[in-house]
Design a protein around this motif. Structure first.
Motif, PDB file in Angstrom:
ATOM      1  N   ALA A  10       0.834  -1.204   0.000  1.00  0.00           N
ATOM      2  CA  ALA A  10       0.000   0.000   0.000  1.00  0.00           C
ATOM      3  C   ALA A  10       0.864   1.247   0.000  1.00  0.00           C
ATOM      4  O   ALA A  10       0.586   2.208  -0.728  1.00  0.00           O
ATOM      5  N   GLN A  11       1.913   1.238   0.812  1.00  0.00           N
ATOM      6  CA  GLN A  11       2.823   2.379   0.867  1.00  0.00           C
ATOM      7  C   GLN A  11       3.468   2.608  -0.497  1.00  0.00           C
ATOM      8  O   GLN A  11       3.571   3.736  -0.963  1.00  0.00           O
ATOM      9  N   PHE A  12       3.902   1.529  -1.146  1.00  0.00           N
ATOM     10  CA  PHE A  12       4.528   1.628  -2.467  1.00  0.00           C
ATOM     11  C   PHE A  12       3.542   2.215  -3.481  1.00  0.00           C
ATOM     12  O   PHE A  12       3.889   3.137  -4.237  1.00  0.00           O
ATOM     13  N   LEU A  13       2.315   1.702  -3.520  1.00  0.00           N
ATOM     14  CA  LEU A  13       1.316   2.203  -4.469  1.00  0.00           C
ATOM     15  C   LEU A  13       1.011   3.678  -4.211  1.00  0.00           C
ATOM     16  O   LEU A  13       0.838   4.455  -5.151  1.00  0.00           O
ATOM     17  N   LYS A  14       0.972   4.066  -2.944  1.00  0.00           N
ATOM     18  CA  LYS A  14       0.730   5.471  -2.594  1.00  0.00           C
ATOM     19  C   LYS A  14       1.883   6.348  -3.083  1.00  0.00           C
ATOM     20  O   LYS A  14       1.663   7.408  -3.678  1.00  0.00           O
ATOM     21  N   GLU A  15       3.112   5.915  -2.833  1.00  0.00           N
ATOM     22  CA  GLU A  15       4.284   6.687  -3.252  1.00  0.00           C
ATOM     23  C   GLU A  15       4.365   6.827  -4.768  1.00  0.00           C
ATOM     24  O   GLU A  15       4.843   7.846  -5.271  1.00  0.00           O
ATOM     25  N   GLN A  16       3.909   5.816  -5.501  1.00  0.00           N
ATOM     26  CA  GLN A  16       3.936   5.845  -6.959  1.00  0.00           C
ATOM     27  C   GLN A  16       2.722   6.563  -7.545  1.00  0.00           C
ATOM     28  O   GLN A  16       2.573   6.652  -8.761  1.00  0.00           O
ATOM     29  N   LYS A  17       1.822   7.036  -6.658  1.00  0.00           N
ATOM     30  CA  LYS A  17       0.585   7.719  -7.054  1.00  0.00           C
ATOM     31  C   LYS A  17      -0.315   6.827  -7.906  1.00  0.00           C
ATOM     32  O   LYS A  17      -1.019   7.294  -8.805  1.00  0.00           O
ATOM     33  N   VAL A  18      -0.291   5.538  -7.596  1.00  0.00           N
ATOM     34  CA  VAL A  18      -1.127   4.555  -8.287  1.00  0.00           C
ATOM     35  C   VAL A  18      -2.398   4.307  -7.479  1.00  0.00           C
ATOM     36  O   VAL A  18      -3.435   3.989  -8.044  1.00  0.00           O
ATOM     37  N   GLY A  19      -2.319   4.473  -6.157  1.00  0.00           N
ATOM     38  CA  GLY A  19      -3.476   4.203  -5.315  1.00  0.00           C
ATOM     39  C   GLY A  19      -3.480   5.075  -4.087  1.00  0.00           C
ATOM     40  O   GLY A  19      -2.481   5.700  -3.737  1.00  0.00           O
ATOM     41  N   GLU A  20      -4.662   5.118  -3.441  1.00  0.00           N
ATOM     42  CA  GLU A  20      -4.797   5.851  -2.190  1.00  0.00           C
ATOM     43  C   GLU A  20      -5.385   4.915  -1.144  1.00  0.00           C
ATOM     44  O   GLU A  20      -6.286   4.132  -1.430  1.00  0.00           O
ATOM     45  N   VAL A  21      -4.839   4.997   0.060  1.00  0.00           N
ATOM     46  CA  VAL A  21      -5.306   4.164   1.157  1.00  0.00           C
ATOM     47  C   VAL A  21      -6.703   4.593   1.555  1.00  0.00           C
ATOM     48  O   VAL A  21      -6.982   5.778   1.688  1.00  0.00           O
ATOM     49  N   GLN A  22      -7.588   3.624   1.723  1.00  0.00           N
ATOM     50  CA  GLN A  22      -8.978   3.909   2.131  1.00  0.00           C
ATOM     51  C   GLN A  22      -9.018   4.187   3.627  1.00  0.00           C
ATOM     52  O   GLN A  22      -8.167   3.716   4.379  1.00  0.00           O
ATOM     53  N   SER A  23     -10.010   4.923   4.072  1.00  0.00           N
ATOM     54  CA  SER A  23     -10.111   5.296   5.489  1.00  0.00           C
ATOM     55  C   SER A  23     -10.109   4.050   6.361  1.00  0.00           C
ATOM     56  O   SER A  23     -10.663   3.031   6.006  1.00  0.00           O
ATOM     57  N   GLY A  24      -9.408   4.174   7.483  1.00  0.00           N
ATOM     58  CA  GLY A  24      -9.290   3.051   8.396  1.00  0.00           C
ATOM     59  C   GLY A  24      -8.132   2.141   8.058  1.00  0.00           C
ATOM     60  O   GLY A  24      -7.830   1.215   8.767  1.00  0.00           O
ATOM     61  N   GLY A  25      -7.433   2.409   6.950  1.00  0.00           N
ATOM     62  CA  GLY A  25      -6.307   1.562   6.538  1.00  0.00           C
ATOM     63  C   GLY A  25      -5.023   2.360   6.482  1.00  0.00           C
ATOM     64  O   GLY A  25      -4.312   2.297   5.504  1.00  0.00           O
TER      65      GLY A  25
END
Length: 58
Positions: A38-53
């Motif tokens: 999740a951290q990797f996807l966030k850093e690559q701007k591919v995904g955003e963590v959903q609330s509570g995660g």
């Protein structure tokens, strides 16, 4: 004593097309991945963590 896991499954909403487990997924799809993924996807701007995660920075 409070127990908080930082390595459990995290829901991530895709912001861009992405291949996950061999499947081509469209933006808006929510997938479950490890905290590190999740951290990797966030850093690559591919995904955003959903609330509570929340993903903690090391």
């Amino acid at each position: 004593m409070s127990k908080k896991s930082t390595g459990g499954p995290v829901s991530v909403k895709l912001l861009k097309p992405h291949t996950h487990k061999g499947e081509d997924l469209k933006p808006g799809t929510v997938i479950t991945v490890s905290a590190a993924q999740a951290q990797f996807l966030k850093e690559q701007k591919v995904g955003e963590v959903q609330s509570g995660g929340a993903v903690a920075k090391a």
